[in-house]
Design an enzyme around this catalytic site. Sequence first.
Site, PDB file in Angstrom:
ATOM      1  N   LYS A   1      23.932 -25.902  19.810  1.00 40.94           N
ATOM      2  CA  LYS A   1      24.866 -24.759  19.857  1.00 40.94           C
ATOM      3  C   LYS A   1      25.202 -24.307  18.444  1.00 40.94           C
ATOM      4  O   LYS A   1      25.243 -23.106  18.155  1.00 40.94           O
ATOM      5  CB  LYS A   1      26.141 -25.151  20.628  1.00 40.94           C
TER       6      LYS A   1
ATOM      7  N   GLN B   1      33.308 -29.568  24.691  1.00 47.29           N
ATOM      8  CA  GLN B   1      32.126 -30.144  25.338  1.00 47.29           C
ATOM      9  C   GLN B   1      32.539 -31.182  26.388  1.00 47.29           C
ATOM     10  O   GLN B   1      33.283 -32.100  26.093  1.00 47.29           O
ATOM     11  CB  GLN B   1      31.229 -30.788  24.264  1.00 47.29           C
TER      12      GLN B   1
ATOM     13  N   ASP C   1      33.276 -20.750  27.972  1.00 50.95           N
ATOM     14  CA  ASP C   1      32.605 -21.490  29.044  1.00 50.95           C
ATOM     15  C   ASP C   1      32.987 -20.935  30.419  1.00 50.95           C
ATOM     16  O   ASP C   1      32.346 -21.246  31.416  1.00 50.95           O
ATOM     17  CB  ASP C   1      33.012 -22.978  28.988  1.00 50.95           C
TER      18      ASP C   1
END
Length: 296
Positions: A54, A98, A121
């Site tokens: 990422k 994460q 997200d």
Amino acid sequence: MTAKVIDGKAFAARVRGEVATHVAAMKAGHGITPGLAVVLVGEDPASRVYVKNKHASTIEVGMNSFEHRLPAETSEADLLALVQRLNNDPAVHGILVQLPLPAHVNSDLIINAINPAKDVDGFHISNVGLLGTGQKAMVPCTPLGCLMMLRDHYGSLAGLNAVVVGRSNIVGKPMAQLLLNESCTVTIAHSRTKDLEAVCQRADILVAAVGRPEMITAAHVRAGATVIDVGINRIERGGKNILVGDVDYASAASVAGAITPVPGGVGPMTIACLLANTLTATARAHGLAEPKGLTA
Ligand code: NDP
């Protein structure tokens, strides 16, 4: 029938290229550089790889990348405090924590502490609600990537029968919601579904998000259907550790009209959509026009 292979790697490269063009225009025209903050707690090897990828992709499209690597024993209070700092930081337009988080941390609490406008997200309860009511939301990256590939393949999805196998909050449910918003007729299947083969056989679009290696075979696929394989599973075969999807590719491809491979299908689209979401969040934060084709 020979199925068309939907090349997610090439598609994702195109999306990243479009994002990079928009980022350059934002910098030149408005002096704004989109910024993505990624928080990694602990040493989970898969998560470390995701975070590294990422970071590299974020830099590559010209965005700022802010990495926060915290030890596994970080307290919930400290993590909440970091999220608050990132919420208040104007250089940060997107925040990604994460998952999975260590067991002593309440993931829902942390995710729902993120400013929904920075929740790239799309897991915040507000974004789930906005998506569910057909309003402007931040949409989870993996289903967004699947949607982009399906739109590219079909143009309009209206009226198509879609079956989503899997009902997780991060893939199955938002995928089904997105397809419903596109006016598909949507069925969600799961571990308690009776006669899964017959249910899947009704699908023009079959999305597999199950987490079971090669579970979906030709017997589940209607002739000519489009099969989207979200699964990422590591298995041992022939003495090698290989990556396979939730779909038995060779079997399903013998009847499908189009299919995504693993690797090289949905996977690369997920990071591309994370960048697209960060761009969208930046545009919204500054009242700029949203980039076309990069949102739901
Ligand atoms: P979850 O384990 O959270 O959910 C799996 C779903 O599959 C559940 O709803 C479960 O049903 C259903 N299921 C399990 N077994 C069966 C069965 N025998 N028949 C029908 N349904 C079944 O997984 P995720 O949604 O998080 O992930 C799914 C897959 O996608 C995994 O392989 C994961 O690695 C991959 N993934 C890939 C990403 C990418 O970037 N490409 C991103 C995220 C995930 P029930 O609810 O009844 O238990």
